[in-house]
Design a protein around this motif. Structure first.
Motif, PDB file in Angstrom:
ATOM      1  N   GLN B 176     137.666  69.884 128.659  1.00 57.48           N
ATOM      2  CA  GLN B 176     137.020  70.743 127.889  1.00 57.48           C
ATOM      3  C   GLN B 176     137.840  71.684 127.151  1.00 57.48           C
ATOM      4  N   GLU B 177     138.240  72.621 127.188  1.00 56.05           N
ATOM      5  CA  GLU B 177     138.186  73.689 126.958  1.00 56.05           C
ATOM      6  C   GLU B 177     137.623  74.971 125.954  1.00 56.05           C
ATOM      7  N   PHE B 178     136.836  75.792 126.799  1.00 52.67           N
ATOM      8  CA  PHE B 178     136.167  76.812 126.065  1.00 52.67           C
ATOM      9  C   PHE B 178     136.546  78.440 126.310  1.00 52.67           C
ATOM     10  N   GLY B 179     136.613  79.379 125.187  1.00 58.76           N
ATOM     11  CA  GLY B 179     136.520  81.007 125.607  1.00 58.76           C
ATOM     12  C   GLY B 179     135.613  81.841 126.414  1.00 58.76           C
ATOM     13  N   THR B 180     134.424  80.603 126.662  1.00 56.39           N
ATOM     14  CA  THR B 180     133.671  81.021 127.738  1.00 56.39           C
ATOM     15  C   THR B 180     133.209  79.924 128.705  1.00 56.39           C
ATOM     16  N   TYR B 181     132.422  80.056 129.560  1.00 58.29           N
ATOM     17  CA  TYR B 181     132.125  79.641 130.155  1.00 58.29           C
ATOM     18  C   TYR B 181     129.905  79.216 129.417  1.00 58.29           C
ATOM     19  N   SER B 182     129.702  79.895 128.980  1.00 60.23           N
ATOM     20  CA  SER B 182     128.413  79.683 128.356  1.00 60.23           C
ATOM     21  C   SER B 182     128.477  78.554 127.037  1.00 60.23           C
ATOM     22  N   GLU B 183     130.043  78.634 126.324  1.00 61.36           N
ATOM     23  CA  GLU B 183     130.045  77.217 125.423  1.00 61.36           C
ATOM     24  C   GLU B 183     130.256  76.179 126.395  1.00 61.36           C
ATOM     25  N   CYS B 184     130.591  76.147 127.688  1.00 66.97           N
ATOM     26  CA  CYS B 184     130.564  74.900 128.084  1.00 66.97           C
ATOM     27  C   CYS B 184     128.973  74.452 128.283  1.00 66.97           C
ATOM     28  N   LEU B 185     128.205  75.289 129.104  1.00 69.27           N
ATOM     29  CA  LEU B 185     126.564  75.157 128.843  1.00 69.27           C
ATOM     30  C   LEU B 185     125.890  74.320 127.337  1.00 69.27           C
ATOM     31  N   THR B 186     126.728  74.929 126.448  1.00 71.85           N
ATOM     32  CA  THR B 186     125.718  73.956 125.430  1.00 71.85           C
ATOM     33  C   THR B 186     126.611  72.152 125.546  1.00 71.85           C
ATOM     34  N   GLY B 187     126.997  72.621 125.583  1.00 76.28           N
ATOM     35  CA  GLY B 187     127.978  71.054 126.221  1.00 76.28           C
ATOM     36  C   GLY B 187     127.506  69.648 126.453  1.00 76.28           C
ATOM     37  N   VAL B 193     130.219  66.843 127.687  1.00 76.57           N
ATOM     38  CA  VAL B 193     130.551  66.704 128.897  1.00 76.57           C
ATOM     39  C   VAL B 193     129.571  66.671 129.704  1.00 76.57           C
ATOM     40  N   ASP B 194     130.329  65.972 131.239  1.00 73.36           N
ATOM     41  CA  ASP B 194     129.827  65.661 132.547  1.00 73.36           C
ATOM     42  C   ASP B 194     129.702  66.926 133.343  1.00 73.36           C
ATOM     43  N   ALA B 195     130.815  68.269 133.573  1.00 75.59           N
ATOM     44  CA  ALA B 195     130.424  69.064 134.349  1.00 75.59           C
ATOM     45  C   ALA B 195     131.322  70.276 133.969  1.00 75.59           C
TER      46      ALA B 195
END
Lengths: 224, 281
Positions: B176-187, B193-195
């Motif tokens: 999964q790709e997002f614009g920022t890492y903070s958005e990944c943290l939500t998932g 997402v697992d990691a």
């Protein structure tokens, strides 16, 4: 100048093909949903009119990035909407992005179409009503065919805007042109030539669209 | 009459802004001169503004992070006190242009040394060796890299880390790709997402953030080597030597280790020894 362009490493045409696909599906979707919304906005039922007005005013005024990111983080990641895929990441994001584009663009399609409806003389609708046609028959047989013919040019504008708007899908990781662009800038460290290359790509996509639809608009215009 | 007042006001504003810009550009010139010779009184340094642990602008307008500490130390060795440093945001895609245009004297912004970049700019250092790693929910670590193929990973669109996933160590993993890492943290928090995967230094910064403490852990896999260098204008060997000396001193007098502990300590992140300086003329 363009020596960074290694087509084995970077799938340039694949990325632009994804852009075209996004534009196509989002364009078809928003044309359908936008027409329904326009019909609601001119309908005799107050609830439908209110819904259409509220929808247009809400979604026309939200930044597209926000809608797209909400589709992925809100619907996809939190509510686990999978959009009829098996839940794997890439196809889900692809469909969520199309959903976001349809939601946003249809507000503009609706307004363009409503302005087209206003160009049809009200006497025609009244005459059709006097002949005993129902509201949906009036809209379908008399008003919309003429309305569409007069709004081809504004709809072409919306289509061109949509083509460029699809770059926002890279914010949720859809592998379209803008995503490839950021990948190439990261690797090759040449911001300006790469940006120019992608700008050129988009001009190649949108310029013929504008010319073709401009010609169609002229041919189809209702002569009054 | 009213019109005349308005135009007088406009003229005044214009004159003011012109002098202001003139002053600004003067300062810049002095700054870049000072960067080279080492006796100037101000420096313009490019850092990240949005990367906790490395370079972060706080709501109060201060700058914190390991990159900031390194940059401040180097500036000190060049004879510039911290209050005379002007910090400029250097987003990843902009870094080469900032150096080429001379907008900054040097860049300390998690800038990995690569051959492609060396054609555009020069580097000093490296001052830090980062490795690509995974940030996972506490208690869910992976023991060997093969297991990564079964995970759903998250990273930033187009980043080197995102490309490594598909090209190198986990071709079958979902990304999964997002614009920022903070958005990944939500998932990551919701389980979608697992990691989250990128350089361990960046991950440690997120894990050490107050609101995230205890929630996430580093997996501790060293999936790649990312030597962070100080970006400098292409071919500026004098500045390169000065910065290399400053980095060596920083490692010898213990401030390097101190900066590591201050910025990454809460994440339980064990940074390895400072890397050898490789970028010499």
């Amino acid at each position: 100048m363009f020596d960074f362009l290694d087509l084995d490493e970077y799938d340039l045409f694949g990325a632009f093909w994804t852009t075209i696909q996004l534009t196509f599906f989002a364009g078809v979707g928003s044309l359908i949903w936008g027409t329904v919304l326009a019909a609601m906005r001119v309908s005799p039922v107050p609830v439908m009119r209110a819904f259409g007005t509220a929808y247009v005013n809400i979604f026309r005024n939200i930044p597209l990035t926000l809608i797209i990111v909400f589709c992925s983080i809100g619907l996809g990641q939190t509510l686990r909407v999978t959009m009829f895929t098996d839940g794997s990441v890439d196809p889900t994001n692809y469909r969520l992005a199309i959903l976001g584009f349809v939601v946003y663009t249809s507000a503009f399609v609706c307004e363009a179409l409503r302005s087209g409806i206003n160009t049809v003389p009200v006497g025609q609708a009244e005459a059709a009503r006097a002949l005993g046609l129902s509201f949906s028959q009036v809209l379908r047989l008399i008003v919309l065919p003429q309305a569409f013919r007069s709004v081809i040019a504004p709809l072409a504008n919306i289509l061109i805007a949509l083509t460029k708007n699809t770059t926002v899908a890279s914010a949720i990781g859809v592998a379209e042109a803008a995503a490839l662009m950021s990948e190439m800038i990261e690797n090759e460290a040449q911001l300006i030539p790469i940006a120019l290359l992608f700008a050129l790509g988009f001009i190649i996509l949108t310029l013929p669209t504008g010319l073709l639809l401009g010609w169609v608009a002229k041919r189809m215009a209702v002569k009054r | 009459m009213k019109l005349r007042k308005a135009s007088a006001l406009a003229a005044a504003v214009l004159a003011l802004s012109l002098t202001a810009t003139a002053c600004g550009s003067n300062d810049d010139d002095e700054g870049s001169g000072g960067g080279g010779s080492g006796d100037g009184d101000s420096l313009t340094i490019g850092i990240k503004f949005d990367q906790p642990g490395l370079g972060l602008k706080t709501p109060e307008g201060d700058y914190t992070g390991f990159d900031v500490d390194v940059a401040t130390y180097i500036a000190g060795k060049l004879g510039v006190s911290p209050e005379n440093i002007e910090w400029v945001e250097a987003p990843s895609a902009e870094r080469e242009n900032l150096l080429k245009r001379g907008d900054v004297d040097f860049i300390v912004a998690s800038y990995s040394i690569t051959d492609e970049r060396k054609e555009q700019v020069s580097f000093a250092g490296p001052y830090f060796m980062a490795h690509q790693d995974l940030l996972m929910r506490a208690g869910e670590g992976v023991s060997n890299p093969d297991e990564i193929n079964d995970l759903t990973l998250c990273s930033v669109t187009g980043s080197t880390s995102a490309q490594h996933v598909h090209d190198d160590f986990a071709p079958d993993a979902q990304l999964q790709e997002f614009g920022t890492y903070s958005e990944c943290l939500t998932g990551l928090e919701s389980g979608a997402v697992d990691a989250l995967t990128t350089d361990d230094s960046i991950l440690a910064g997120y894990a050490a953030q107050e609101q995230n403490q205890g929630k996430f852990e580093l997996a501790g896999l060293e999936l790649s080597d990312e030597p962070y260098g100080v970006g400098i204008p292409h071919g500026d060997t004098e500045l390169q030597e000065q910065i290399n000396d400053a980095i060596r001193e920083m490692e010898e007098d213990g401030s390097w280790q101190e900066a590591i502990e201050r910025n990454f300590g809460p994440a339980n992140y064990e940074a390895e020894e400072a890397p050898e300086i490789t970028e010499t003329s």
